[in-house]
Design an enzyme around this catalytic site. Structure first.
Site, PDB file in Angstrom:
ATOM      1  N   CYS A 175       0.618  -1.407  -0.100  1.00 33.26           N
ATOM      2  CA  CYS A 175      -0.084  -0.007  -0.025  1.00 33.26           C
ATOM      3  C   CYS A 175       0.676   1.153   0.088  1.00 33.26           C
ATOM      4  O   CYS A 175       0.380   2.150  -0.162  1.00 33.26           O
ATOM      5  CB  CYS A 175      -0.863  -0.079   1.286  1.00 33.26           C
ATOM      6  SG  CYS A 175      -2.117  -1.389   1.180  1.00 33.26           S
TER       7      CYS A 175
ATOM      8  N   ASN B 130      -3.710  -9.686   6.860  1.00 46.83           N
ATOM      9  CA  ASN B 130      -3.126 -10.021   8.429  1.00 46.83           C
ATOM     10  C   ASN B 130      -3.947 -10.739   9.440  1.00 46.83           C
ATOM     11  O   ASN B 130      -3.295 -11.707   9.905  1.00 46.83           O
ATOM     12  CB  ASN B 130      -2.461  -8.487   8.804  1.00 46.83           C
ATOM     13  CG  ASN B 130      -1.157  -8.401   7.997  1.00 46.83           C
ATOM     14  OD1 ASN B 130      -0.107  -8.506   8.458  1.00 46.83           O
ATOM     15  ND2 ASN B 130      -1.424  -7.271   7.237  1.00 46.83           N
TER      16      ASN B 130
ATOM     17  N   TYR C 119     -16.734  14.919  21.996  1.00 46.53           N
ATOM     18  CA  TYR C 119     -17.072  16.336  21.510  1.00 46.53           C
ATOM     19  C   TYR C 119     -16.253  17.489  22.273  1.00 46.53           C
ATOM     20  O   TYR C 119     -16.076  17.297  23.413  1.00 46.53           O
ATOM     21  CB  TYR C 119     -18.314  16.814  21.843  1.00 46.53           C
ATOM     22  CG  TYR C 119     -18.472  18.217  21.636  1.00 46.53           C
ATOM     23  CD1 TYR C 119     -18.449  19.010  20.540  1.00 46.53           C
ATOM     24  CD2 TYR C 119     -18.937  19.035  22.939  1.00 46.53           C
ATOM     25  CE1 TYR C 119     -18.470  20.378  20.587  1.00 46.53           C
ATOM     26  CE2 TYR C 119     -18.925  20.602  22.862  1.00 46.53           C
ATOM     27  CZ  TYR C 119     -18.730  21.009  21.539  1.00 46.53           C
ATOM     28  OH  TYR C 119     -18.712  22.574  21.643  1.00 46.53           O
TER      29      TYR C 119
END
Length: 443
Positions: free
Chosen positions: A42, A301, A421
């Site tokens: 990747c 994996n 938040y």
């Protein structure tokens, strides 16, 4: 107990290391047809763009380390061509010596991965035409890029888009040729349109509904030809998908329509004492509730580790996937999980969608990026079926939504989640919950 593993990358070496950790002095042989073990495929597009400085940094462990530190008989240039279940042997050829080999196994893991699909186009064998799968591929492409100006990418999926971005960073004139009417076909078109806009904003020419008919050139490729005309290209990267490396397995092995090897939840094939994992095997899809082919490094994996435990006799099931994926495209993060609206329709699953675009965190904070969210849900059961997110903070949201999917939550239960938040990170209502609130109520 002699364990043989065919394939020395993600699934294969995850399994090998599990055997080392939990086995009782196991005898492990790994057959790898290249000389490269355990590397990050990747990361290859980012090596092309210079973000990753060297291919050495993409190697997790060298073959020498597997051999010297962990006692694994890690072999190079050993191409397996046959598995004989009756004799319990794996045979093939040593590619660097052009001579045969044969090994006997007690337990066998097929972890051969997948190979890039190479379309049968006229000119596909011209110099300057490449696929990107191995470190050797990446190094050759990088060398040729020094002398190239017009780069063509055939295929607008994840890899094609990542390659296009990195070639644009190098100052190349990049064109993408995609046969579908939109990019990133695992996304719904309404979401994918943002990727098209981002490509064009960065000077990439995108040809949609573009069936490549031919590649032309002399000593090297010079043109990509479609029904709409010919376009200059002095280097071409073909990224139209991958296919499982399962062709060497005989009819004793049951296969999926994708040609991936069929396995049960314990990673066992239809042949006794033979297991399979990773991109050559099927992946149970929890939302579709059937075997699917969703080749990803994370899954490879996981399956490799679980295959090793089962090879050791510790029954450990693979729980399946929900199809979570993510990639970066310039300033956008694009992520998805579960089913798209089109995928739900393809399997005749009732599906409704709700879309929302909002700030990724409190709007009064500096650099409050935008985020588009799409939720796909069953209008009758209200179960979440899938989600897509493109923009700032998509990575955080898609992991929440993937967990919600894995847990079987409804669209209403998303509103009950206790999500973090603070103004730099979120709004008082998370974009996921803002989107869920827009769904027509069943109450």
């Amino acid at each position: 107990m002699h364990y043989i593993i065919i394939g020395g990358d993600a699934a294969g070496m995850s399994a090998a290391m599990q055997l080392v950790r939990f086995g009782d002095n196991p005898d492990i042989t790994v057959l790898e047809e290249t000389d490269q073990y355990s590397y990050a495929q990747c990361g290859l597009p980012y090596f092309l763009g210079g973000i990753v400085n060297s291919t050495e940094s993409l190697v997790a462990r060298s073959r020498e380390e597997f051999r010297d530190r962990y006692g694994i008989n890690a072999l190079a240039y050993h191409q397996a061509t046959n598995v004989d279940p009756k004799r319990k042997t794996v045979s093939g050829r040593k590619l660097n010596k052009d001579e045969p080999f044969s090994f006997t196994y007690d337990r066998l893991l097929v972890a051969t991965g997948a190979s890039p699909i190479i379309p049968g186009l006229p000119g596909i064998d011209l110099p300057g035409v490449h696929v990107l799968k191995t470190i050797a591929h990446a190094e050759q492409i990088k060398d040729e890029l020094q002398h190239a100006q017009h780069a063509a990418v055939i295929g607008g999926g994840y890899i094609g888009l990542e390659v296009a971005e990195n070639l644009a960073h190098l100052g190349k004139q990049v064109s993408i040729f995609e046969r579908q009417p939109y990019l990133a076909r695992n996304f719904d078109p309404e979401m994918s349109n943002r990727l098209l806009q981002e490509a064009e904003r960065h000077g990439i020419t995108v040809h949609l509904n573009a069936e490549v008919c031919e590649l032309r050139g002399g000593e090297s490729v010079t043109e990509v030809v479609t029904e709409d005309g010919s376009f200059p290209a002095d280097i071409v990267i073909v990224a139209v998908g991958i296919t499982p490396n399962s062709g060497f397995l005989g009819t004793e092995f049951t296969k999926h329509p994708s040609t991936a090897v069929k396995i049960n939840k314990y990673l066992e094939t239809s042949v006794t004492d033979v297991f399979a994992a990773g991109d050559c095997a099927v992946h149970y899809h929890r939302i579709k509730q059937t075997d699917d082919y969703v080749p990803l490094g994370t899954t490879a994996n996981k399956q490799g580790q679980l295959a090793a435990l089962n090879m050791l006799g510790t029954k450990t099931p693979f729980g399946g996937v929900v199809g979570t994926a993510i990639f970066r495209f310039f300033e956008l993060t694009a992520a998805r999980t579960g089913l798209s609206k089109l995928e739900a329709e393809a399997i005749h699953r009732p599906a409704a969608v709700v879309d929302h675009e909002t700030g990724a965190h409190a709007g009064y904070m500096p650099e409050a990026g935008q985020l588009a969210v799409r939720l796909v849900y069953d209008p009758v059961t209200r179960l979440l079926l899938g989600a897509q997110a493109i923009g700032s903070g998509a990575d955080k949201r898609i992991d929440v939504l993937s967990t919600a999917l894995y847990s079987g939550l409804t669209i209403e239960q998303l509103l009950e989640l206790d999500l973090a938040y603070a103004p730099p990170y979120n709004g008082v209502w998370d974009p996921i919950q803002q989107t869920a609130r827009k769904a027509p109520s069943d109450r």
